[in-house]
Design a protein around this motif. Structure first.
Motif, PDB file in Angstrom:
ATOM      1  N   LEU A  47       0.817  -1.219   0.000  1.00  0.00           N
ATOM      2  CA  LEU A  47       0.000   0.000   0.000  1.00  0.00           C
ATOM      3  C   LEU A  47       0.852   1.271   0.000  1.00  0.00           C
ATOM      4  N   ASP A  48       2.147   1.126   0.281  1.00  0.00           N
ATOM      5  CA  ASP A  48       3.065   2.264   0.219  1.00  0.00           C
ATOM      6  C   ASP A  48       3.650   2.465  -1.174  1.00  0.00           C
ATOM      7  N   THR A  49       3.227   1.671  -2.119  1.00  0.00           N
ATOM      8  CA  THR A  49       3.711   1.797  -3.503  1.00  0.00           C
ATOM      9  C   THR A  49       3.362   3.181  -4.051  1.00  0.00           C
ATOM     10  N   PRO A  50       4.317   3.905  -4.608  1.00  0.00           N
ATOM     11  CA  PRO A  50       4.026   5.260  -5.105  1.00  0.00           C
ATOM     12  C   PRO A  50       3.127   5.251  -6.336  1.00  0.00           C
ATOM     13  N   GLN A  51       2.417   6.347  -6.544  1.00  0.00           N
ATOM     14  CA  GLN A  51       1.505   6.475  -7.676  1.00  0.00           C
ATOM     15  C   GLN A  51       2.244   6.334  -8.998  1.00  0.00           C
ATOM     16  N   SER A  52       3.514   6.704  -9.005  1.00  0.00           N
ATOM     17  CA  SER A  52       4.299   6.606 -10.245  1.00  0.00           C
ATOM     18  C   SER A  52       4.344   5.168 -10.756  1.00  0.00           C
ATOM     19  N   TYR A  53       4.329   4.204  -9.853  1.00  0.00           N
ATOM     20  CA  TYR A  53       4.317   2.787 -10.247  1.00  0.00           C
ATOM     21  C   TYR A  53       3.085   2.493 -11.087  1.00  0.00           C
ATOM     22  N   PHE A  54       1.907   2.927 -10.591  1.00  0.00           N
ATOM     23  CA  PHE A  54       0.657   2.664 -11.298  1.00  0.00           C
ATOM     24  C   PHE A  54       0.592   3.435 -12.610  1.00  0.00           C
ATOM     25  N   ASP A  55       1.088   4.660 -12.603  1.00  0.00           N
ATOM     26  CA  ASP A  55       1.076   5.458 -13.833  1.00  0.00           C
ATOM     27  C   ASP A  55       1.867   4.753 -14.929  1.00  0.00           C
ATOM     28  N   GLU A  56       3.026   4.223 -14.566  1.00  0.00           N
ATOM     29  CA  GLU A  56       3.872   3.528 -15.540  1.00  0.00           C
ATOM     30  C   GLU A  56       3.236   2.217 -15.997  1.00  0.00           C
ATOM     31  N   VAL A  57       2.663   1.484 -15.045  1.00  0.00           N
ATOM     32  CA  VAL A  57       2.051   0.196 -15.379  1.00  0.00           C
ATOM     33  C   VAL A  57       0.856   0.385 -16.302  1.00  0.00           C
ATOM     34  N   ILE A  58       0.004   1.345 -15.982  1.00  0.00           N
ATOM     35  CA  ILE A  58      -1.188   1.577 -16.801  1.00  0.00           C
ATOM     36  C   ILE A  58      -0.800   2.035 -18.205  1.00  0.00           C
ATOM     37  N   GLU A  59       0.203   2.892 -18.296  1.00  0.00           N
ATOM     38  CA  GLU A  59       0.662   3.335 -19.618  1.00  0.00           C
ATOM     39  C   GLU A  59       1.233   2.166 -20.410  1.00  0.00           C
ATOM     40  N   GLU A  60       1.946   1.280 -19.723  1.00  0.00           N
ATOM     41  CA  GLU A  60       2.521   0.112 -20.391  1.00  0.00           C
ATOM     42  C   GLU A  60       1.418  -0.801 -20.925  1.00  0.00           C
ATOM     43  N   TYR A  61       0.389  -1.053 -20.111  1.00  0.00           N
ATOM     44  CA  TYR A  61      -0.708  -1.913 -20.563  1.00  0.00           C
ATOM     45  C   TYR A  61      -1.491  -1.270 -21.702  1.00  0.00           C
ATOM     46  N   LYS A  62      -1.653   0.024 -21.643  1.00  0.00           N
ATOM     47  CA  LYS A  62      -2.355   0.714 -22.737  1.00  0.00           C
ATOM     48  C   LYS A  62      -1.594   0.542 -24.043  1.00  0.00           C
ATOM     49  N   GLU A  63      -0.267   0.683 -23.993  1.00  0.00           N
ATOM     50  CA  GLU A  63       0.553   0.513 -25.197  1.00  0.00           C
ATOM     51  C   GLU A  63       0.474  -0.930 -25.694  1.00  0.00           C
ATOM     52  N   ARG A  64       0.504  -1.875 -24.757  1.00  0.00           N
ATOM     53  CA  ARG A  64       0.397  -3.282 -25.143  1.00  0.00           C
ATOM     54  C   ARG A  64      -0.959  -3.551 -25.800  1.00  0.00           C
ATOM     55  N   ARG A  65      -1.998  -3.023 -25.190  1.00  0.00           N
ATOM     56  CA  ARG A  65      -3.337  -3.192 -25.771  1.00  0.00           C
ATOM     57  C   ARG A  65      -3.380  -2.656 -27.189  1.00  0.00           C
ATOM     58  N   ASP A  66      -2.877  -1.446 -27.373  1.00  0.00           N
ATOM     59  CA  ASP A  66      -2.962  -0.792 -28.683  1.00  0.00           C
ATOM     60  C   ASP A  66      -2.243  -1.583 -29.769  1.00  0.00           C
ATOM     61  N   VAL A  67      -1.021  -2.049 -29.466  1.00  0.00           N
ATOM     62  CA  VAL A  67      -0.272  -2.777 -30.496  1.00  0.00           C
ATOM     63  C   VAL A  67      -0.877  -4.154 -30.739  1.00  0.00           C
ATOM     64  N   PHE A  68      -1.383  -4.784 -29.685  1.00  0.00           N
ATOM     65  CA  PHE A  68      -1.932  -6.133 -29.833  1.00  0.00           C
ATOM     66  C   PHE A  68      -3.248  -6.111 -30.604  1.00  0.00           C
ATOM     67  N   ILE A  69      -4.143  -5.220 -30.238  1.00  0.00           N
ATOM     68  CA  ILE A  69      -5.436  -5.136 -30.931  1.00  0.00           C
ATOM     69  C   ILE A  69      -5.214  -4.769 -32.399  1.00  0.00           C
ATOM     70  N   ALA A  70      -4.291  -3.847 -32.648  1.00  0.00           N
ATOM     71  CA  ALA A  70      -3.995  -3.460 -34.035  1.00  0.00           C
ATOM     72  C   ALA A  70      -3.477  -4.655 -34.829  1.00  0.00           C
ATOM     73  N   ALA A  71      -2.601  -5.455 -34.207  1.00  0.00           N
ATOM     74  CA  ALA A  71      -2.050  -6.633 -34.895  1.00  0.00           C
ATOM     75  C   ALA A  71      -3.126  -7.687 -35.123  1.00  0.00           C
ATOM     76  N   LEU A  72      -4.009  -7.879 -34.154  1.00  0.00           N
ATOM     77  CA  LEU A  72      -5.081  -8.860 -34.317  1.00  0.00           C
ATOM     78  C   LEU A  72      -6.029  -8.461 -35.442  1.00  0.00           C
ATOM     79  N   ARG A  73      -6.271  -7.162 -35.568  1.00  0.00           N
ATOM     80  CA  ARG A  73      -7.201  -6.680 -36.593  1.00  0.00           C
ATOM     81  C   ARG A  73      -6.633  -6.803 -37.996  1.00  0.00           C
ATOM     82  N   GLU A  74      -5.352  -7.158 -38.084  1.00  0.00           N
ATOM     83  CA  GLU A  74      -4.736  -7.412 -39.383  1.00  0.00           C
ATOM     84  C   GLU A  74      -4.979  -8.845 -39.849  1.00  0.00           C
ATOM     85  N   ILE A  75      -5.539  -9.676 -38.968  1.00  0.00           N
ATOM     86  CA  ILE A  75      -5.765 -11.084 -39.289  1.00  0.00           C
ATOM     87  C   ILE A  75      -7.110 -11.235 -39.983  1.00  0.00           C
TER      88      ILE A  75
END
Length: 399
Positions: free
Chosen positions: A281-309
């Protein structure tokens, strides 16, 4: 010879884990398997949580309180309050994972033969939890074509009977990634109040919301004070799936009294995992900001690649880290087995979770699969390429 119980016979296999033997076969052949089948993040667990366990000065590994460490519950209540959720320490029972929280919720609100309404597709283990408690799932269908949005309230009302005791939602959704809007949450709130039902909300992915969408918790809605039960977990929030620590939260005192009986029956949640979770619970907000941005980028590239199939359909999830795709095959279960047992693309293949197991309606979702974008972006792109090439070959071998 003694007979196995009907519960044991009817307990479903996990669509997420049942293909593990096929993955083992693929690996023994020397193939690399990209695991899209399971929501196991590769994000590092916060160091503060791991260090707390290393630093723990314990000479006797004792039971904790059945509701969990009071210090943890107080700190967790403060965390929720910072997120504008009306939660106090007496509203929280720490559980052995979100799974036990769901078991406590179902066991405390439904009797054998009672009914819980769930929008489908839904987290596959809801089927198992319901069977274990002797209750019946009444599904209300959501569709890929509508992005798995909340079904019409009229569809819920058609299913409400004298046996209906609760509505269960996962928000954001597993397996769909759909995040319910404020309007949809208010519609559900008004419905459960009108029919005097519990609204059980599985909110273990509550931090993972993208594109400016906001998560609306049942604990942020004052009118639901006597109706809302929230299920939460550290597994995904802190990438601590192995800790097996969750909680059940409600302001309904009668429910909490009943849930505490279940908590006492299993004695207590695990000590070291509570130490890690409290420290997390002492984890800084910066951890979540980075994680959420990383997942958003992963989502974007993955969905885009799937839509090419060619022939594959997938909607854009706005929460969690899953998507459900419709494949140009007759049976995704057969396709998933074939990927592991009989196919590789330059020594690599992919493991997916057939989506039929995320439904309770027979014959639905047979050509769908859930995939988790919890791998590095380059691995997700590679996985989509393997699926694209595999489908070209599968067309020639599918019966």
């Amino acid at each position: 010879m003694p007979k196995i119980s009907l519960k044991g016979q009817n307990m479903p296999e996990s669509p997420i884990r049942k293909l593990v033997p096929y993955a083992d076969i693929a690996k023994k052949k020397g193939n690399h398997v990209y695991h899209l089948n399971i929501g196991q993040p590769d994000i590092k667990t916060p160091e503060v949580a791991l260090q707390a366990v290393k630093d723990a000065d314990i000479t006797v590994l004792e039971y904790s309180h059945s509701a969990g460490f009071e210090s943890y519950r107080k700190k967790l209540a403060t965390y929720y309050q910072k997120h504008q959720l009306d939660v106090n320490v007496e509203d929280i029972i720490i559980t052995t994972g979100g799974s036990e929280a769901l078991m406590f919720a179902l066991g405390s609100t439904l009797d054998p033969g009672d009914e819980v309404i769930i929008p489908e597709p839904f987290y596959a283990n809801y089927n198992g939890f319901s069977i274990a408690n002797g209750v019946n799932i009444v599904p209300v269908m959501s569709t890929l074509e509508e992005g798995f949005a909340l079904p019409k309230i009229a569809d819920f009302e058609k299913q409400i009977t004298s046996k209906t005791k609760a509505i269960l939602i996962c928000n954001p959704g597993n397996p769909t990634g759909y995040l319910y809007s404020e309007e949809e949450m208010n519609q559900l709130a008004d419905l459960v109040i009108k029919h005097d039902l519990f609204l059980i909300a599985d909110e273990v992915y509550r931090e993972f919301a993208y594109d400016g969408y906001k998560h609306i918790s049942v604990m942020s809605m004052p009118k639901l004070a006597e109706y809302a039960i929230m299920v939460d977990s550290v597994s995904k929030r802190y990438s601590m799936c192995g800790a097996r620590i969750g909680c059940v939260v409600s302001k309904n005192k009668a429910f909490m009294t009943a849930a505490m009986k279940f908590a006492q029956a299993r004695l207590s949640p695990p000590t070291f995992a509570q130490i890690a979770s409290e420290a997390a619970l002492d984890t800084p907000q910066s951890y979540f900001d980075e994680v959420i941005e990383e997942y958003k980028e992963r989502r974007d590239v993955f969905i885009a690649a799937l839509r090419e199939i060619e022939g594959l359909e997938v909607s854009m999830p706005n929460g969690s880290f899953y998507c459900v795709a419709k494949f140009p095959v007759k049976n995704a279960d057969d396709f998933a087995k074939w990927l592991l047992e009989s196919y590789d693309f330059n020594g690599e293949t992919v493991m997916i979770a057939p989506a039929a197991g995320f439904y309770s309606t027979p014959g639905v979702g047979l050509n769908e699969a859930r995939m988790a974008y919890v791998l590095k972006k380059e691995d997700l792109i590679r996985s989509a390429q393997i699926l694209k090439e595999a489908l070209k070959v599968y067309k020639t071998v599918e019966k």
